[in-house]
Design a protein around this motif. Sequence first.
Motif, mmCIF file in Angstrom:
data_model
loop_
_atom_site.group_PDB
_atom_site.id
_atom_site.type_symbol
_atom_site.label_atom_id
_atom_site.label_comp_id
_atom_site.label_asym_id
_atom_site.label_seq_id
_atom_site.Cartn_x
_atom_site.Cartn_y
_atom_site.Cartn_z
ATOM 1 N N GLY A 91 -2.503 11.014 -11.938
ATOM 2 C CA GLY A 91 -3.105 9.920 -11.065
ATOM 3 C C GLY A 91 -1.900 9.642 -10.280
ATOM 4 N N VAL A 92 -2.215 8.588 -9.393
ATOM 5 C CA VAL A 92 -1.220 8.008 -8.504
ATOM 6 C C VAL A 92 -0.430 6.806 -9.137
ATOM 7 C CG1 VAL A 92 -0.982 6.793 -6.364
ATOM 8 C CG2 VAL A 92 -2.822 8.338 -6.372
ATOM 9 N N TYR A 93 0.637 6.903 -9.003
ATOM 10 C CA TYR A 93 1.661 5.986 -9.636
ATOM 11 C C TYR A 93 2.165 4.888 -8.578
ATOM 12 C CZ TYR A 93 1.617 8.418 -13.892
ATOM 13 O OH TYR A 93 1.030 9.180 -15.414
ATOM 14 N N TYR A 94 1.797 3.858 -8.971
ATOM 15 C CA TYR A 94 2.462 2.621 -8.171
ATOM 16 C C TYR A 94 3.427 1.761 -8.664
ATOM 17 C CZ TYR A 94 -2.270 3.372 -5.882
ATOM 18 O OH TYR A 94 -3.210 4.075 -5.183
ATOM 19 N N CYS A 95 4.383 1.175 -7.664
ATOM 20 C CA CYS A 95 5.464 0.355 -8.208
ATOM 21 C C CYS A 95 5.082 -1.016 -7.919
ATOM 22 C CB CYS A 95 6.611 0.703 -7.496
ATOM 23 S SG CYS A 95 7.873 -0.264 -7.282
ATOM 24 N N LYS A 96 5.193 -2.032 -8.745
ATOM 25 C CA LYS A 96 4.927 -3.439 -8.484
ATOM 26 C C LYS A 96 6.303 -4.148 -8.746
ATOM 27 C CE LYS A 96 1.802 -7.006 -9.812
ATOM 28 N NZ LYS A 96 0.681 -7.634 -10.572
ATOM 29 N N VAL A 97 6.271 -5.259 -8.011
ATOM 30 C CA VAL A 97 7.433 -6.099 -8.307
ATOM 31 C C VAL A 97 6.904 -7.486 -8.230
ATOM 32 C CG1 VAL A 97 9.308 -4.537 -7.444
ATOM 33 C CG2 VAL A 97 8.366 -6.299 -5.875
ATOM 34 N N VAL A 98 7.479 -8.381 -8.942
ATOM 35 C CA VAL A 98 7.191 -9.873 -8.970
ATOM 36 C C VAL A 98 8.193 -10.777 -8.673
ATOM 37 C CG1 VAL A 98 5.739 -11.724 -10.225
ATOM 38 C CG2 VAL A 98 5.145 -9.193 -10.717
ATOM 39 N N GLN A 99 8.334 -11.436 -7.723
ATOM 40 C CA GLN A 99 9.483 -12.273 -7.673
ATOM 41 C C GLN A 99 9.272 -13.588 -8.505
ATOM 42 O OE1 GLN A 99 8.621 -12.944 -3.332
ATOM 43 N NE2 GLN A 99 10.349 -11.911 -2.900
ATOM 44 N N TRP A 100 10.575 -14.280 -8.463
ATOM 45 C CA TRP A 100 10.452 -15.376 -9.586
ATOM 46 C C TRP A 100 9.584 -16.370 -8.857
ATOM 47 C CZ3 TRP A 100 13.215 -15.371 -13.715
ATOM 48 C CH2 TRP A 100 14.562 -14.445 -14.004
ATOM 49 N N SER A 101 9.365 -16.259 -7.616
ATOM 50 C CA SER A 101 8.175 -17.151 -7.174
ATOM 51 C C SER A 101 6.713 -16.915 -7.426
ATOM 52 C CB SER A 101 8.389 -17.368 -5.512
ATOM 53 O OG SER A 101 8.125 -15.937 -5.048
ATOM 54 N N ALA A 102 6.691 -15.864 -8.324
ATOM 55 C CA ALA A 102 5.363 -15.394 -8.980
ATOM 56 C C ALA A 102 4.691 -14.418 -7.769
ATOM 57 C CB ALA A 102 4.534 -16.301 -9.442
ATOM 58 N N ARG A 103 5.363 -14.356 -6.338
ATOM 59 C CA ARG A 103 4.737 -13.495 -5.389
ATOM 60 C C ARG A 103 4.806 -12.145 -5.984
ATOM 61 N NH1 ARG A 103 5.210 -14.334 0.915
ATOM 62 N NH2 ARG A 103 3.628 -12.536 1.526
ATOM 63 N N SER A 104 3.840 -11.138 -5.609
ATOM 64 C CA SER A 104 3.918 -9.819 -6.018
ATOM 65 C C SER A 104 3.703 -8.745 -4.818
ATOM 66 C CB SER A 104 2.783 -9.387 -7.027
ATOM 67 O OG SER A 104 1.492 -9.740 -6.808
ATOM 68 N N TYR A 105 4.391 -7.760 -5.015
ATOM 69 C CA TYR A 105 4.179 -6.654 -3.851
ATOM 70 C C TYR A 105 3.918 -5.341 -4.757
ATOM 71 C CZ TYR A 105 6.397 -9.999 -0.856
ATOM 72 O OH TYR A 105 6.834 -11.267 -0.111
ATOM 73 N N TRP A 106 3.396 -4.380 -3.884
ATOM 74 C CA TRP A 106 2.905 -3.188 -4.308
ATOM 75 C C TRP A 106 3.237 -2.067 -3.354
ATOM 76 C CZ3 TRP A 106 0.291 -2.159 -8.782
ATOM 77 C CH2 TRP A 106 -0.522 -3.145 -9.702
ATOM 78 N N GLY A 107 3.787 -0.822 -3.997
ATOM 79 C CA GLY A 107 4.123 -0.101 -3.144
ATOM 80 C C GLY A 107 2.894 1.020 -2.756
ATOM 81 N N LYS A 108 3.078 1.805 -1.925
ATOM 82 C CA LYS A 108 1.929 2.667 -1.427
ATOM 83 C C LYS A 108 1.580 3.973 -2.671
ATOM 84 C CE LYS A 108 2.469 1.902 3.367
ATOM 85 N NZ LYS A 108 2.692 2.459 4.814
ATOM 86 N N GLY A 109 2.384 4.208 -3.588
ATOM 87 C CA GLY A 109 2.065 5.226 -4.809
ATOM 88 C C GLY A 109 2.631 6.411 -4.453
ATOM 89 N N THR A 110 2.764 7.355 -5.583
ATOM 90 C CA THR A 110 3.393 8.745 -5.413
ATOM 91 C C THR A 110 2.236 9.445 -6.507
ATOM 92 O OG1 THR A 110 5.225 9.970 -5.700
ATOM 93 C CG2 THR A 110 4.995 7.978 -7.089
ATOM 94 N N LEU A 111 1.706 10.369 -5.975
ATOM 95 C CA LEU A 111 0.852 11.256 -6.979
ATOM 96 C C LEU A 111 1.537 12.028 -7.858
ATOM 97 C CD1 LEU A 111 -2.185 12.306 -7.279
ATOM 98 C CD2 LEU A 111 -1.662 14.058 -5.500
ATOM 99 N N VAL A 112 1.022 11.969 -9.128
ATOM 100 C CA VAL A 112 1.547 12.740 -10.205
ATOM 101 C C VAL A 112 0.405 13.826 -10.636
ATOM 102 C CG1 VAL A 112 2.295 12.997 -12.436
ATOM 103 C CG2 VAL A 112 3.198 11.233 -10.984
ATOM 104 N N THR A 113 0.550 15.075 -10.718
ATOM 105 C CA THR A 113 -0.589 15.863 -10.927
ATOM 106 C C THR A 113 -0.002 16.899 -12.170
ATOM 107 O OG1 THR A 113 -1.383 16.037 -8.945
ATOM 108 C CG2 THR A 113 -2.328 17.563 -10.783
ATOM 109 N N VAL A 114 -0.681 16.738 -13.416
ATOM 110 C CA VAL A 114 -0.375 17.360 -14.443
ATOM 111 C C VAL A 114 -1.465 18.603 -14.977
ATOM 112 C CG1 VAL A 114 0.484 17.503 -16.877
ATOM 113 C CG2 VAL A 114 0.819 15.484 -15.448
ATOM 114 N N SER A 115 -1.095 19.772 -14.722
ATOM 115 C CA SER A 115 -2.162 20.831 -15.101
ATOM 116 C C SER A 115 -1.918 21.408 -16.570
ATOM 117 C CB SER A 115 -1.652 22.201 -14.059
ATOM 118 O OG SER A 115 -0.400 22.655 -14.314
ATOM 119 N N SER A 116 -3.233 21.655 -16.953
ATOM 120 C CA SER A 116 -3.290 22.085 -18.176
ATOM 121 C C SER A 116 -3.007 23.754 -18.412
ATOM 122 C CB SER A 116 -4.523 21.880 -19.032
ATOM 123 O OG SER A 116 -5.474 22.444 -17.980
#
Length: 116
Positions: A91-116
């Motif tokens: 899936g696409v893995y996203y980073c999220k941060v939450v400030q002390w003020s409760a405001r949050s931000y998201w990254g744009k994501g990085t793709l992880v692919t696991v083959s069987s």
Amino acid sequence: QVQLLESGGGLVQAGGSLRLSCAASGSSSSINVMGWYRQGPGNERELVATITTRGLTNYADSVKGRFTISRDNARNTMYLQMNSLKPEDTGVYYCKVVQWSARSYWGKGTLVTVSS
């Protein structure tokens, strides 16, 4: 404002490992909680793991014992060490941060692919 840049995604075989990084810039000193979320094909975005400024961690049941979240407060960077990867970890893995003020931000994501 906080800017987030994820890196470390890629293609790996089942059973392999990857290490994701999330670097925060801008008003990064105001960050409280940092976390990783993921969105697999056809799925909603879900929590993977979170970590507080003091290092308290929380994991989704599906990744406990396989993934380890950590952060370097001096570098404003968070990591996710992923071991024993499974195809369902794809899936696409996203980073999220939450400030002390409760405001949050998201990254744009990085793709992880696991083959069987």
